[in-house]
Design a protein around this motif. Structure first.
Motif, PDB file in Angstrom:
ATOM      1  N   ASN A 186      39.561  38.000  29.853  1.00  0.00           N
ATOM      2  CA  ASN A 186      39.855  38.836  28.683  1.00  0.00           C
ATOM      3  C   ASN A 186      40.164  37.981  27.454  1.00  0.00           C
ATOM      4  O   ASN A 186      39.753  38.306  26.345  1.00  0.00           O
ATOM      5  CB  ASN A 186      41.020  39.785  28.991  1.00  0.00           C
ATOM      6  N   THR A 187      40.889  36.895  27.655  1.00  0.00           N
ATOM      7  CA  THR A 187      41.182  35.978  26.540  1.00  0.00           C
ATOM      8  C   THR A 187      39.896  35.376  25.985  1.00  0.00           C
ATOM      9  O   THR A 187      39.714  35.274  24.769  1.00  0.00           O
ATOM     10  CB  THR A 187      42.143  34.867  27.002  1.00  0.00           C
ATOM     11  N   GLN A 244      42.900  37.799  33.336  1.00  0.00           N
ATOM     12  CA  GLN A 244      43.577  37.487  32.068  1.00  0.00           C
ATOM     13  C   GLN A 244      42.807  36.416  31.293  1.00  0.00           C
ATOM     14  O   GLN A 244      42.626  36.523  30.092  1.00  0.00           O
ATOM     15  CB  GLN A 244      44.998  37.028  32.352  1.00  0.00           C
TER      16      GLN A 244
END
Length: 153
Positions: A7-8, A4
């Motif tokens: 991806n950010t 996560q």
């Protein structure tokens, strides 16, 4: 690192990349475009009055349209008016890298006003067309020397 977070970071990097390219395109567009004063049509000179009618209305002036910092300043055409970066010029443009030391000369001949390029590097434009010899001016003509744009009044 978690997926996560990675991806950010990817999305943030892409957003910064797009912002960078948008800023580059904006800078290029700002340098390339032909400046137009607000509320003034560039084709206004097509219906403008001729040179002969100017003598009856008083002295001819140059209204500075660009750069924005000097917009609205007026130069009265009397005698020879030279535009350039040199301190001895009538209209001094010290911060304009596109203006030559002695860029253009406005002069009166036979009761009409003319402009000529003085061998500048970037040329002198009248109504967005580069001039190669002295050109007679009419009211509402736009003369560009470097980044400066003047409107004949």
């Amino acid at each position: 690192m978690s997926d996560q977070l990675l991806n950010t970071l990817k999305v943030a990097l892409l957003a910064l990349l797009y912002l960078f390219f948008a800023r580059v395109l904006w800078a290029v567009w700002s340098e390339v475009r032909v400046p137009v004063a607000a509320g003034v049509s560039p084709k206004a000179n097509a219906a403008g009055s001729g040179v002969g009618s100017r003598a009856k209305t008083g002295p001819v002036q140059l209204l500075m349209v660009e750069p924005a910092a000097r917009r609205g300043s007026v130069t009265v055409l009397e005698g020879d008016v030279v535009v350039g970066r040199a301190p001895e010029c009538s209209v001094v443009m010290p911060d304009d890298p596109y203006t030559s030391t002695r860029h253009a000369r406005f002069f009166e001949r036979d009761g009409a006003w003319w402009v000529e390029d003085l061998g500048s590097t970037n040329g002198t434009l009248v109504n967005a067309k580069t001039i190669t010899e002295a050109q007679q001016l009419k009211r509402d003509d736009r003369v560009q020397t470097g980044s400066a744009v003047f409107e004949v009044q």
